[in-house]
Scaffold this motif. Structure first.
Motif, PDB file in Angstrom:
ATOM      1  N   ILE A 249       0.837  -1.199   0.000  1.00 38.60           N
ATOM      2  CA  ILE A 249       0.000   0.000   0.000  1.00 38.60           C
ATOM      3  C   ILE A 249       0.873   1.251   0.000  1.00 38.60           C
ATOM      4  CG2 ILE A 249      -1.659   1.351   1.328  1.00 38.60           C
ATOM      5  CD1 ILE A 249      -2.873  -1.308   2.283  1.00 38.60           C
ATOM      6  N   LYS A 250       1.900   1.271   0.844  1.00 40.11           N
ATOM      7  CA  LYS A 250       2.798   2.424   0.912  1.00 40.11           C
ATOM      8  C   LYS A 250       3.474   2.668  -0.435  1.00 40.11           C
ATOM      9  CE  LYS A 250       3.861   1.770   5.826  1.00 40.11           C
ATOM     10  NZ  LYS A 250       4.910   1.344   6.800  1.00 40.11           N
ATOM     11  N   GLU A 251       3.907   1.583  -1.090  1.00 43.61           N
ATOM     12  CA  GLU A 251       4.591   1.733  -2.374  1.00 43.61           C
ATOM     13  C   GLU A 251       3.656   2.266  -3.450  1.00 43.61           C
ATOM     14  OE1 GLU A 251       6.256  -2.092  -3.174  1.00 43.61           O
ATOM     15  OE2 GLU A 251       7.969  -1.805  -1.825  1.00 43.61           O
ATOM     16  N   PHE A 252       2.411   1.779  -3.476  1.00 49.57           N
ATOM     17  CA  PHE A 252       1.471   2.264  -4.477  1.00 49.57           C
ATOM     18  C   PHE A 252       1.084   3.717  -4.209  1.00 49.57           C
ATOM     19  CE2 PHE A 252       0.943  -2.160  -5.674  1.00 49.57           C
ATOM     20  CZ  PHE A 252       0.656  -2.079  -7.029  1.00 49.57           C
ATOM     21  N   ILE A 253       0.964   4.083  -2.945  1.00 50.49           N
ATOM     22  CA  ILE A 253       0.673   5.475  -2.607  1.00 50.49           C
ATOM     23  C   ILE A 253       1.825   6.373  -3.049  1.00 50.49           C
ATOM     24  CG2 ILE A 253       0.439   7.109  -0.691  1.00 50.49           C
ATOM     25  CD1 ILE A 253      -1.242   5.023   0.765  1.00 50.49           C
ATOM     26  N   GLN A 254       3.056   5.943  -2.760  1.00 52.64           N
ATOM     27  CA  GLN A 254       4.227   6.730  -3.138  1.00 52.64           C
ATOM     28  C   GLN A 254       4.322   6.883  -4.645  1.00 52.64           C
ATOM     29  OE1 GLN A 254       6.246   8.500  -1.243  1.00 52.64           O
ATOM     30  NE2 GLN A 254       7.213   9.219  -3.121  1.00 52.64           N
ATOM     31  N   GLU A 255       3.994   5.818  -5.363  1.00 48.49           N
ATOM     32  CA  GLU A 255       4.016   5.883  -6.822  1.00 48.49           C
ATOM     33  C   GLU A 255       3.000   6.889  -7.338  1.00 48.49           C
ATOM     34  OE1 GLU A 255       2.528   2.971 -10.390  1.00 48.49           O
ATOM     35  OE2 GLU A 255       3.846   2.079  -8.873  1.00 48.49           O
ATOM     36  N   GLU A 256       1.812   6.901  -6.757  1.00 43.13           N
ATOM     37  CA  GLU A 256       0.781   7.829  -7.194  1.00 43.13           C
ATOM     38  C   GLU A 256       1.153   9.273  -6.843  1.00 43.13           C
ATOM     39  OE1 GLU A 256      -2.374   9.421  -8.982  1.00 43.13           O
ATOM     40  OE2 GLU A 256      -1.809   7.298  -9.079  1.00 43.13           O
ATOM     41  N   VAL A 257       1.808   9.460  -5.696  1.00 43.53           N
ATOM     42  CA  VAL A 257       2.207  10.805  -5.276  1.00 43.53           C
ATOM     43  C   VAL A 257       3.355  11.331  -6.132  1.00 43.53           C
ATOM     44  CG1 VAL A 257       3.252  12.123  -3.382  1.00 43.53           C
ATOM     45  CG2 VAL A 257       1.372  10.526  -2.914  1.00 43.53           C
ATOM     46  N   SER A 258       4.327  10.469  -6.441  1.00 42.41           N
ATOM     47  CA  SER A 258       5.507  10.916  -7.198  1.00 42.41           C
ATOM     48  C   SER A 258       5.222  11.069  -8.688  1.00 42.41           C
ATOM     49  CB  SER A 258       6.661   9.938  -6.992  1.00 42.41           C
ATOM     50  OG  SER A 258       6.321   8.646  -7.439  1.00 42.41           O
ATOM     51  N   GLN A 259       4.310  10.248  -9.216  1.00 41.82           N
ATOM     52  CA  GLN A 259       3.938  10.339 -10.627  1.00 41.82           C
ATOM     53  C   GLN A 259       2.414  10.347 -10.740  1.00 41.82           C
ATOM     54  OE1 GLN A 259       5.963   6.860 -12.181  1.00 41.82           O
ATOM     55  NE2 GLN A 259       7.774   8.051 -12.693  1.00 41.82           N
ATOM     56  N   PRO A 260       1.803  11.431 -10.317  1.00 42.84           N
ATOM     57  CA  PRO A 260       0.341  11.459 -10.207  1.00 42.84           C
ATOM     58  C   PRO A 260      -0.376  11.404 -11.546  1.00 42.84           C
ATOM     59  CG  PRO A 260       1.257  13.650  -9.822  1.00 42.84           C
ATOM     60  CD  PRO A 260       2.420  12.706  -9.903  1.00 42.84           C
ATOM     61  N   THR A 261      -1.401  10.571 -11.595  1.00 48.24           N
ATOM     62  CA  THR A 261      -2.309  10.584 -12.742  1.00 48.24           C
ATOM     63  C   THR A 261      -3.447  11.559 -12.483  1.00 48.24           C
ATOM     64  OG1 THR A 261      -3.528   8.713 -11.776  1.00 48.24           O
ATOM     65  CG2 THR A 261      -1.780   8.200 -13.353  1.00 48.24           C
ATOM     66  N   ASP A 262      -3.616  11.903 -11.199  1.00 46.21           N
ATOM     67  CA  ASP A 262      -4.633  12.867 -10.780  1.00 46.21           C
ATOM     68  C   ASP A 262      -4.030  13.670  -9.632  1.00 46.21           C
ATOM     69  OD1 ASP A 262      -6.793  14.024  -9.198  1.00 46.21           O
ATOM     70  OD2 ASP A 262      -8.164  12.864 -10.445  1.00 46.21           O
ATOM     71  N   GLN A 263      -3.735  14.938  -9.869  1.00 48.75           N
ATOM     72  CA  GLN A 263      -3.042  15.764  -8.881  1.00 48.75           C
ATOM     73  C   GLN A 263      -3.852  15.911  -7.604  1.00 48.75           C
ATOM     74  OE1 GLN A 263       0.192  16.863  -9.305  1.00 48.75           O
ATOM     75  NE2 GLN A 263      -0.022  17.255  -7.102  1.00 48.75           N
ATOM     76  N   ALA A 264      -5.155  16.082  -7.733  1.00 47.74           N
ATOM     77  CA  ALA A 264      -6.000  16.237  -6.547  1.00 47.74           C
ATOM     78  C   ALA A 264      -5.983  14.956  -5.709  1.00 47.74           C
ATOM     79  CB  ALA A 264      -7.437  16.577  -6.972  1.00 47.74           C
ATOM     80  N   GLU A 265      -6.005  13.827  -6.398  1.00 44.48           N
ATOM     81  CA  GLU A 265      -5.962  12.552  -5.685  1.00 44.48           C
ATOM     82  C   GLU A 265      -4.625  12.382  -4.981  1.00 44.48           C
ATOM     83  OE1 GLU A 265      -5.706   8.152  -7.370  1.00 44.48           O
ATOM     84  OE2 GLU A 265      -7.769   8.900  -7.412  1.00 44.48           O
ATOM     85  N   ALA A 266      -3.551  12.748  -5.625  1.00 45.29           N
ATOM     86  CA  ALA A 266      -2.224  12.645  -5.023  1.00 45.29           C
ATOM     87  C   ALA A 266      -2.120  13.485  -3.762  1.00 45.29           C
ATOM     88  CB  ALA A 266      -1.159  13.071  -6.037  1.00 45.29           C
ATOM     89  N   GLU A 267      -2.727  14.646  -3.770  1.00 43.34           N
ATOM     90  CA  GLU A 267      -2.724  15.509  -2.583  1.00 43.34           C
ATOM     91  C   GLU A 267      -3.450  14.848  -1.418  1.00 43.34           C
ATOM     92  OE1 GLU A 267      -1.206  18.474  -1.996  1.00 43.34           O
ATOM     93  OE2 GLU A 267      -0.198  18.093  -3.901  1.00 43.34           O
ATOM     94  N   LEU A 268      -4.513  14.122  -1.721  1.00 39.95           N
ATOM     95  CA  LEU A 268      -5.258  13.439  -0.667  1.00 39.95           C
ATOM     96  C   LEU A 268      -4.457  12.277  -0.077  1.00 39.95           C
ATOM     97  CD1 LEU A 268      -8.791  13.246  -2.341  1.00 39.95           C
ATOM     98  CD2 LEU A 268      -8.189  14.619  -0.332  1.00 39.95           C
ATOM     99  N   LEU A 269      -3.695  11.608  -0.935  1.00 38.80           N
ATOM    100  CA  LEU A 269      -3.001  10.388  -0.514  1.00 38.80           C
ATOM    101  C   LEU A 269      -1.667  10.643   0.180  1.00 38.80           C
ATOM    102  CD1 LEU A 269      -3.594   8.218  -3.714  1.00 38.80           C
ATOM    103  CD2 LEU A 269      -4.656   7.857  -1.479  1.00 38.80           C
ATOM    104  N   LYS A 270      -1.017  11.756  -0.110  1.00 41.09           N
ATOM    105  CA  LYS A 270       0.383  11.917   0.295  1.00 41.09           C
ATOM    106  C   LYS A 270       0.591  11.970   1.803  1.00 41.09           C
ATOM    107  CE  LYS A 270       0.741  16.986   0.000  1.00 41.09           C
ATOM    108  NZ  LYS A 270       1.458  18.095  -0.683  1.00 41.09           N
TER     109      LYS A 270
END
Length: 287
Positions: A249-270
């Protein structure tokens, strides 16, 4: 997009819900009606027990990943007199949502059953092994039901018994022997299923059936048809996987935060942190 929906997208990447058994109840089990303030913790547990709920309420938990579904059969009511229903109501009132991956996580590649295979076969030095699915694989080789481990060279059953106890950190396991040689029996194949595997394993061509639990009559049927059985308790085949799930889970979150497909979503997850419950435990003890 809400934090809950963003996290559900992460879990769908780890364990696609389409891989769950048809009888199962998986996915977002409880969506809280409001967002819990100043809560950035994901809490992983096998079961949603009152003790785990207390832990969640005492920490900044916004979402619980309960491996087993807290709602399995249809509910005719939600009352505080039922402990499980009370736990769900308390979570909803506090703004804590609940997600369940269950059998989807069992079957997916690098999921629970693959972890079990690595635990019991990986540490056997000098013994080459491979694993395949029980039955057909899912599309794109993304998983399959159960696993069958095959060793290149036969080994004594007692070696497997020792590795199961050691790797799953157990004091004892239950074993049913199919032959007079008992623990000196030589084995080459192991059919593996996390949790309760009787219905899946019976009839599978393997020297050993390894699972958490089977009924008395399932064990008898297995032994009488020439299959040894190793049982170690339902959740003892599952709980040790939670730290590995936390890592994924941590790795997938980090991947989404570092290379976001959705910036708003990345902000929520980081800001999310992932913890394994300290209150989740096997309900039975050896006395």
């Amino acid at each position: 997009m809400s934090l809950v929906k963003s996290f559900c997208r992460i879990m769908e990447r780890i364990a696609p819900l389409r891989f769950a058994e048809k009888w199962d109840n998986v996915g977002l089990i409880l969506e809280a009606p409001h967002v819990r303030a100043n809560a950035n913790r994901i809490l992983l547990t096998i079961d949603l027990t009152p003790a785990v709920v207390e832990e969640a309420l005492a920490t900044p938990t916004s979402l619980i990943v309960s491996y087993h579904p807290p709602i399995f059969k249809p509910l005719t009511s939600l009352t505080l007199s039922n402990p499980l229903q009370a736990s769900l109501l308390r979570c909803a009132a506090a703004g804590i949502s609940v997600y369940t991956p269950h059998s989807a996580l069992d079957s997916v590649t690098d999921g629970l059953n693959d972890w079990l295979c690595d635990r019991i076969a990986g540490p056997l030095r000098g013994i080459t092994w491979s694993a395949r699915y029980i039955g057909q694989s899912f599309p794109e080789e993304l998983g399959g039901v159960g696993r069958i481990i095959t060793f290149k060279e036969p080994m004594e059953l007692k070696m497997l018994e020792f590795k199961v106890r050691d790797e799953l950190e157990l004091k004892q396991v239950q074993v049913a022997y199919a032959r007079p040689e008992r623990e000196q029996t030589m084995i080459s194949t192991i059919a593996v299923c996390a949790g309760s595997g009787g219905s899946l394993l019976l009839g599978v061509d393997a020297d050993v059936y390894f699972t958490g639990e089977m009924s008395h009559h399932e064990v008898l049927a297995a032994v009488q048809s020439g299959h040894n059985v190793i049982l170690c308790g339902h959740t003892n085949t599952e709980r040790g996987y939670l730290p590995w799930l936390a890592k994924d889970i941590k790795e997938f979150i980090q991947e989404e935060v570092s290379q976001p497909t959705d910036q708003a979503e990345a902000e929520l997850l980081k800001e999310l942190e992932v913890f394994v419950s300290q209150k989740d435990e096997h309900p039975l003890v050896i006395v």
